[in-house]
Scaffold this motif. Structure first.
Motif, PDB file in Angstrom:
ATOM      1  N   GLU A 121       0.993  -1.138   0.125  1.00 54.71           N
ATOM      2  CA  GLU A 121       0.047   0.068  -0.145  1.00 54.71           C
ATOM      3  C   GLU A 121       0.978   1.420   0.010  1.00 54.71           C
ATOM      4  OE1 GLU A 121      -4.050  -1.666   2.525  1.00 54.71           O
ATOM      5  OE2 GLU A 121      -2.419  -0.193   3.547  1.00 54.71           O
ATOM      6  N   GLY A 123      -3.753   0.387  -2.973  1.00 57.08           N
ATOM      7  CA  GLY A 123      -3.205  -0.812  -2.525  1.00 57.08           C
ATOM      8  C   GLY A 123      -3.260  -1.915  -3.511  1.00 57.08           C
ATOM      9  N   THR A 165      -2.755  -6.276  -3.836  1.00 61.31           N
ATOM     10  CA  THR A 165      -2.482  -7.570  -3.171  1.00 61.31           C
ATOM     11  C   THR A 165      -2.649  -8.696  -4.378  1.00 61.31           C
ATOM     12  OG1 THR A 165      -4.970  -8.028  -2.795  1.00 61.31           O
ATOM     13  CG2 THR A 165      -3.527  -6.917  -0.981  1.00 61.31           C
ATOM     14  N   LYS A 185     -11.837   0.291   2.764  1.00 59.00           N
ATOM     15  CA  LYS A 185     -11.184  -0.029   1.389  1.00 59.00           C
ATOM     16  C   LYS A 185     -12.111  -0.587   0.262  1.00 59.00           C
ATOM     17  CE  LYS A 185      -7.194  -1.454   3.877  1.00 59.00           C
ATOM     18  NZ  LYS A 185      -6.118  -2.532   3.999  1.00 59.00           N
TER      19      LYS A 185
END
Length: 232
Positions: free
Chosen positions: A53, A62, A64, A123
């Protein structure tokens, strides 16, 4: 797809960094938060997850990644012979197999609020995932001199990239340590491309069988992700 996503993340991080410099922001206005943890996919099980992030003041960008899950199942080999005697004796070993693979990338944005001894972030973003599966069999023929022939056949199905909504929360302590929980909403509906392949004495052949929209039975790709990070 992976390269495109990584490039987008890195470009965004650089853009946020440039913004911070242009506004003569203090060092505390710009943050980087590497994260590591695990993802729990309802259909594919648990796997390693990692993320990064970048923050500017209260805004968060961010990324992932859920590393590839590779589930394999092989039946035990079984053999038989043709009942003849030497020198025409033959025997055969056969085995069946199935494999499944899944991986996902997620891009999201967030905003944090001061709560207690740290900040609470909410988020939201998009998850990009791919799924594939195949099944088949292999046969090996032997005679008195050793291996005589090898042959096999398989059916493979690959999905397109499926985009799914993702939501999450994170709590960032003032000392930099943070804890994050994300969830991706998915079901078993996938646009699958099917193909068949085979080989005889290591000479492969393949043919496309077209595409079909399938609701994969007993497949729920909804995913929980738990990560721990350190923001600095």
């Amino acid at each position: 797809m992976k390269k495109v996503l990584l490039t987008s993340v890195l470009s965004s991080v650089l853009a946020v960094s440039a913004m911070a410099v242009s506004h003569t922001a203090s060092a505390s206005d710009f943050t980087i938060n590497p994260m590591v943890g695990a993802s729990k996919n309802k259909a594919m099980g648990t796997n390693v997850a990692a993320g990064l992030e970048a923050g500017y003041k209260d805004f968060i960008l961010g990324y992932t990644y859920t590393s590839e899950t590779d589930k394999r199942s092989n039946t035990e080999s079984f053999g038989f012979d043709d009942g003849d005697t030497a020198p025409d004796w033959r025997s055969f070993d056969a085995s069946l197999y199935t494999t499944e693979k899944y991986k996902a990338h997620t891009l999201y944005v967030g905003y944090q609020f001061a709560v207690g001894p740290g900040h609470l972030a909410v988020k939201a973003g998009a998850d990009f995932s791919k799924y594939s599966a195949n099944a088949g069999f292999d046969v090996i023929e032997y005679n008195q001199g050793g291996t005589l022939n090898k042959a096999g056949m398989g059916l493979e199905a690959k999905s397109n990239t499926v985009v799914s909504p993702m939501v999450g929360v994170g709590y960032y302590l003032d000392n930099g340590l943070n804890f994050n929980v994300h969830y991706t909403f998915q079901n078993g509906a996938r646009d699958m491309k099917y193909s068949a392949s085979g080989y005889n004495n290591s000479k492969p052949e393949a043919v496309s069988l077209g595409r079909a929209k399938n609701d994969l039975e007993n497949k729920d790709f909804g995913t929980w992700m738990f990560t721990v990070g350190y923001r600095f």
